[in-house]
Design a protein around this motif. Sequence first.
Motif, mmCIF file in Angstrom:
data_model
loop_
_atom_site.group_PDB
_atom_site.id
_atom_site.type_symbol
_atom_site.label_atom_id
_atom_site.label_comp_id
_atom_site.label_asym_id
_atom_site.label_seq_id
_atom_site.Cartn_x
_atom_site.Cartn_y
_atom_site.Cartn_z
ATOM 1 N N HIS A 105 3.009 -40.945 -7.678
ATOM 2 C CA HIS A 105 3.213 -41.048 -8.298
ATOM 3 C C HIS A 105 5.032 -40.135 -8.882
ATOM 4 O O HIS A 105 5.677 -40.748 -9.900
ATOM 5 C CB HIS A 105 2.550 -39.477 -9.432
ATOM 6 C CG HIS A 105 2.859 -39.247 -10.504
ATOM 7 N ND1 HIS A 105 3.737 -37.723 -10.918
ATOM 8 C CD2 HIS A 105 3.058 -39.682 -11.851
ATOM 9 C CE1 HIS A 105 3.705 -37.539 -12.023
ATOM 10 N NE2 HIS A 105 3.444 -38.727 -12.629
ATOM 11 N N ASN A 106 5.177 -39.458 -7.875
ATOM 12 C CA ASN A 106 6.550 -39.714 -7.549
ATOM 13 C C ASN A 106 7.830 -40.466 -7.823
ATOM 14 O O ASN A 106 8.586 -40.263 -8.621
ATOM 15 C CB ASN A 106 6.911 -38.253 -6.280
ATOM 16 C CG ASN A 106 8.072 -37.343 -6.108
ATOM 17 O OD1 ASN A 106 8.493 -37.212 -7.103
ATOM 18 N ND2 ASN A 106 8.537 -37.585 -5.524
ATOM 19 N N ILE A 107 7.676 -41.259 -7.037
ATOM 20 C CA ILE A 107 7.782 -42.582 -7.301
ATOM 21 C C ILE A 107 8.090 -43.568 -8.579
ATOM 22 O O ILE A 107 8.982 -44.113 -8.629
ATOM 23 C CB ILE A 107 7.759 -43.888 -5.651
ATOM 24 C CG1 ILE A 107 7.958 -43.279 -4.955
ATOM 25 C CG2 ILE A 107 8.480 -45.209 -6.307
ATOM 26 C CD1 ILE A 107 7.622 -44.152 -3.699
ATOM 27 N N LEU A 108 6.406 -43.177 -8.993
ATOM 28 C CA LEU A 108 6.116 -44.133 -10.322
ATOM 29 C C LEU A 108 7.975 -43.236 -11.857
ATOM 30 O O LEU A 108 7.655 -43.634 -12.433
ATOM 31 C CB LEU A 108 4.764 -43.955 -10.612
ATOM 32 C CG LEU A 108 4.232 -45.197 -10.195
ATOM 33 C CD1 LEU A 108 3.239 -44.175 -10.365
ATOM 34 C CD2 LEU A 108 4.702 -46.477 -10.892
ATOM 35 N N GLU A 109 7.260 -41.911 -10.921
ATOM 36 C CA GLU A 109 8.702 -41.023 -12.085
ATOM 37 C C GLU A 109 10.196 -41.621 -12.682
ATOM 38 O O GLU A 109 11.020 -41.977 -13.141
ATOM 39 C CB GLU A 109 8.223 -39.835 -12.301
ATOM 40 C CG GLU A 109 7.328 -39.315 -12.974
ATOM 41 C CD GLU A 109 7.988 -39.365 -14.951
ATOM 42 O OE1 GLU A 109 8.245 -38.427 -14.826
ATOM 43 O OE2 GLU A 109 6.830 -40.196 -14.937
ATOM 44 N N ASP A 157 -3.380 -46.575 -7.849
ATOM 45 C CA ASP A 157 -3.654 -47.679 -7.957
ATOM 46 C C ASP A 157 -3.433 -47.600 -9.330
ATOM 47 O O ASP A 157 -2.791 -47.856 -10.433
ATOM 48 C CB ASP A 157 -4.528 -48.323 -8.083
ATOM 49 C CG ASP A 157 -4.595 -49.239 -5.893
ATOM 50 O OD1 ASP A 157 -3.485 -48.912 -5.407
ATOM 51 O OD2 ASP A 157 -5.258 -50.663 -5.761
ATOM 52 N N LEU A 158 -4.666 -46.503 -9.588
ATOM 53 C CA LEU A 158 -4.700 -45.891 -11.488
ATOM 54 C C LEU A 158 -3.506 -45.748 -11.688
ATOM 55 O O LEU A 158 -3.135 -46.364 -12.786
ATOM 56 C CB LEU A 158 -6.056 -45.428 -11.493
ATOM 57 C CG LEU A 158 -7.230 -46.274 -11.031
ATOM 58 C CD1 LEU A 158 -8.762 -45.116 -11.393
ATOM 59 C CD2 LEU A 158 -7.686 -46.727 -12.479
ATOM 60 N N MET A 159 -3.265 -45.216 -11.459
ATOM 61 C CA MET A 159 -1.820 -44.236 -11.899
ATOM 62 C C MET A 159 -0.604 -45.696 -12.192
ATOM 63 O O MET A 159 0.240 -45.638 -13.204
ATOM 64 C CB MET A 159 -0.601 -43.190 -11.511
ATOM 65 C CG MET A 159 -0.164 -41.987 -11.071
ATOM 66 S SD MET A 159 -0.919 -41.637 -13.001
ATOM 67 C CE MET A 159 -1.850 -40.053 -12.565
ATOM 68 N N CYS A 160 -0.731 -46.246 -11.361
ATOM 69 C CA CYS A 160 0.415 -47.521 -11.507
ATOM 70 C C CYS A 160 0.406 -48.506 -12.400
ATOM 71 O O CYS A 160 0.718 -48.453 -13.043
ATOM 72 C CB CYS A 160 0.679 -48.330 -10.168
ATOM 73 S SG CYS A 160 1.414 -47.426 -8.197
ATOM 74 N N TRP A 164 2.625 -48.496 -16.202
ATOM 75 C CA TRP A 164 3.000 -50.506 -16.345
ATOM 76 C C TRP A 164 2.348 -50.281 -18.113
ATOM 77 O O TRP A 164 3.138 -50.807 -19.052
ATOM 78 C CB TRP A 164 1.511 -51.474 -15.885
ATOM 79 C CG TRP A 164 2.009 -52.341 -16.471
ATOM 80 C CD1 TRP A 164 0.577 -53.232 -16.982
ATOM 81 C CD2 TRP A 164 3.186 -52.982 -16.741
ATOM 82 N NE1 TRP A 164 0.855 -54.447 -17.476
ATOM 83 C CE2 TRP A 164 2.549 -54.481 -17.647
ATOM 84 C CE3 TRP A 164 3.893 -53.176 -16.091
ATOM 85 C CZ2 TRP A 164 3.206 -55.640 -17.819
ATOM 86 C CZ3 TRP A 164 5.413 -54.398 -16.464
ATOM 87 C CH2 TRP A 164 4.577 -55.613 -17.932
ATOM 88 N N THR A 165 1.096 -50.107 -18.558
ATOM 89 C CA THR A 165 0.277 -49.617 -19.785
ATOM 90 C C THR A 165 0.532 -48.831 -20.367
ATOM 91 O O THR A 165 1.800 -49.427 -21.160
ATOM 92 C CB THR A 165 -0.919 -49.560 -19.301
ATOM 93 O OG1 THR A 165 -1.861 -50.286 -18.382
ATOM 94 C CG2 THR A 165 -1.835 -49.785 -20.867
#
Length: 335
Positions: A105-109, A157-160, A164-165
């Motif tokens: 999540h940290n990377i996604l942010e 996976d669900l966080m990624c 995207w959505t």
Amino acid sequence: MTTILITGGCGFIGSNYARYVSRHHPEYKMIVLDKLTYAGNPENISDLKNNPNFSFIKGDICDEKLITEIVPKVDYIVNFAAETHVDRSISEPDAFIKTDIFGTHNILEAVRNSSNVKRFLQISTDEVYGSILEGSFREDDPLEPSSPYSASKAGADLMCLAYWTTYKTPILITRSSNNYGPYQYPEKVIPLFVTNLIENKQVPLYGDGLNVRDWLYVEDNCVGIDLILHEGKLGEIYNIGAGEEVTNLELTHLLLEMLDKPKSMIRPVEDRKGHDRRYSVDCSKLRSLGWKPLADFKESIKQTVAWYQANRAWWEPLKSGEFKEYYKKQYRQMV
Ligand SMILES: NC(=O)c1ccc[n+]([C@@H]2O[C@H](COP(=O)([O-])OP(=O)(O)OC[C@H]3O[C@@H](n4cnc5c(N)ncnc54)[C@H](O)[C@@H]3O)[C@@H](O)[C@H]2O)c1
């Protein structure tokens, strides 16, 4: 110049992929970021250190400040960083939730807040689908993870997918089957069994030994990962598997035969809690991008066995200290 960030690049698959990138994209600037947990070993990428395009950062993907600093400087990210051993997740799940979910999540942010990153590839696992007795899972099948490890990977996976959505954060996901090859930490079944047999020690076989795994040579996984990173469709998931299904018992017999050891070297041990019976993934989506596994199973297992025979200096130190304590607790024997 294109810059690629490989997190967890001192582990098994990450180090093989870093080497793959240095061979196939020598013009890329490569940053390997790794916390160097017990499973991370700088020796795994020591051959890359003289490459002028290569740099290493010792760091944690959960470190918000560090990740926020690095991410805007890169074009591509491949996230291998994770706690990965199912048995450890059963005895101590905390680190799995921290790294595998919070770290991702940290990377996604950071990716969401940077306009530079073109593609963020999350390395997941076929274990997120859970067990399947017949047939194979497709990418849109529901997730039914059994262990704290696979549940934490499913959470990531669900966080990624949610990023995207919701934000069109440019993610992709791979879900591969079990990998084998050089530089795998010797707690995982193939290097554990091979190194035990080299040392003339018994091998602990879970339950009736009839659990089925689909074995993928790490180099074939690297080819798939690289293809998906560059040509996969954003927001999509890709399964990766070789279709080489064998029971743990068959695998054990093959290793005994290759190392010329008797069947009495098998020590049956109590089954793993929540042990998934069979994993199988349908890889037609990735095959439609032009990928297919090239490794011959028996030949690649043979090469893998030969690598562990030739590299005792790599694995012997790993089987002492913390490993020995853990192993003793786990099996109370064979150390
Ligand atoms: N090995 C397999 O058969 C397999 C199969 C499918 C998917 N995967 C996935 O592939 C990825 C790599 O697996 P592997 O077998 O190479 O694992 P590994 O345990 O060998 O390596 C993991 C690496 O991540 C690093 N790491 C751990 N926590 C970190 C953190 N908080 N910050 C930065 N680095 C950290 C470790 O130091 C280590 O170098 C994982 O995400 C795993 O879930 C593995």
